[in-house]
Design an enzyme around this catalytic site. Structure first.
Site, PDB file in Angstrom:
ATOM      1  N   HIS A 102      -2.554   0.863   6.774  1.00  0.00           N
ATOM      2  CA  HIS A 102      -2.937   0.858   5.361  1.00  0.00           C
ATOM      3  C   HIS A 102      -3.177   2.287   4.897  1.00  0.00           C
ATOM      4  CE1 HIS A 102      -4.135  -1.260   1.772  1.00  0.00           C
ATOM      5  NE2 HIS A 102      -5.204  -0.495   1.677  1.00  0.00           N
TER       6      HIS A 102
ATOM      7  N   HIS B 244      -5.961   1.922  -4.006  1.00  0.00           N
ATOM      8  CA  HIS B 244      -4.963   1.390  -3.078  1.00  0.00           C
ATOM      9  C   HIS B 244      -4.492   0.028  -3.550  1.00  0.00           C
ATOM     10  CE1 HIS B 244      -7.665  -1.531  -0.796  1.00  0.00           C
ATOM     11  NE2 HIS B 244      -8.436  -0.983  -1.712  1.00  0.00           N
TER      12      HIS B 244
ATOM     13  N   CYS C  28       0.814  -1.228   0.000  1.00  0.00           N
ATOM     14  CA  CYS C  28       0.000   0.000   0.000  1.00  0.00           C
ATOM     15  C   CYS C  28       0.841   1.269   0.000  1.00  0.00           C
ATOM     16  CB  CYS C  28      -0.988  -0.013   1.154  1.00  0.00           C
ATOM     17  SG  CYS C  28      -0.266   0.050   2.801  1.00  0.00           S
TER      18      CYS C  28
END
Length: 130
Positions: free
Chosen positions: A82, A100, A28
């Protein structure tokens, strides 16, 4: 802004790999740092450090395309684990879409209303200046 998002979208479908920073595989923060670097921004390859380095977006009403959004980790939702890039914001519905690198599908666009991400949302930050 739109150029950055168009560039990010060219990586849809690229597989996920922990620690990877592209362009054949991404995690990510590797994805966000790779995309922003193309436009002259140096982001660390670490979601916690990206959160600390960007300007906080204080409220949902201030969220805009190109902002980074941060989510709690899988194993501890109280810790950032994340990051993604806002693609669009729907203030009326109280949601946004973001691109993402997901562990299951690689680079993809998802809605913030996904139960997994709704319960893990930790905040947003701005890298791009006006």
């Amino acid at each position: 802004m739109d150029e950055l998002l168009d560039y990010a979208k060219t990586f849809i479908g690229v597989p996920y790999r922990l620690g990877a920073s592209g362009p054949e595989r991404f995690d990510c923060s590797g994805f966000t740092s790779y995309v922003f670097r193309e436009f002259g921004y140096n982001l660390p390859h670490n979601s916690v450090m990206q959160f600390k380095d960007c300007t906080p977006v204080e409220s949902f009403s201030e969220l805009r395309k190109g902002d980074l959004v941060f989510f709690g980790a899988r194993n501890n939702i109280r810790n950032i684990g994340h990051v993604g890039i806002v693609v669009d914001v729907d203030l009326e519905r109280g949601m946004f879409r973001f691109i993402h690198a997901s562990t299951s599908n690689g680079v993809e666009i998802q809605r913030s209303t996904s139960p997994y991400f709704m319960m893990r949302y930790m905040g947003a930050g701005r890298v791009l200046k006006d």
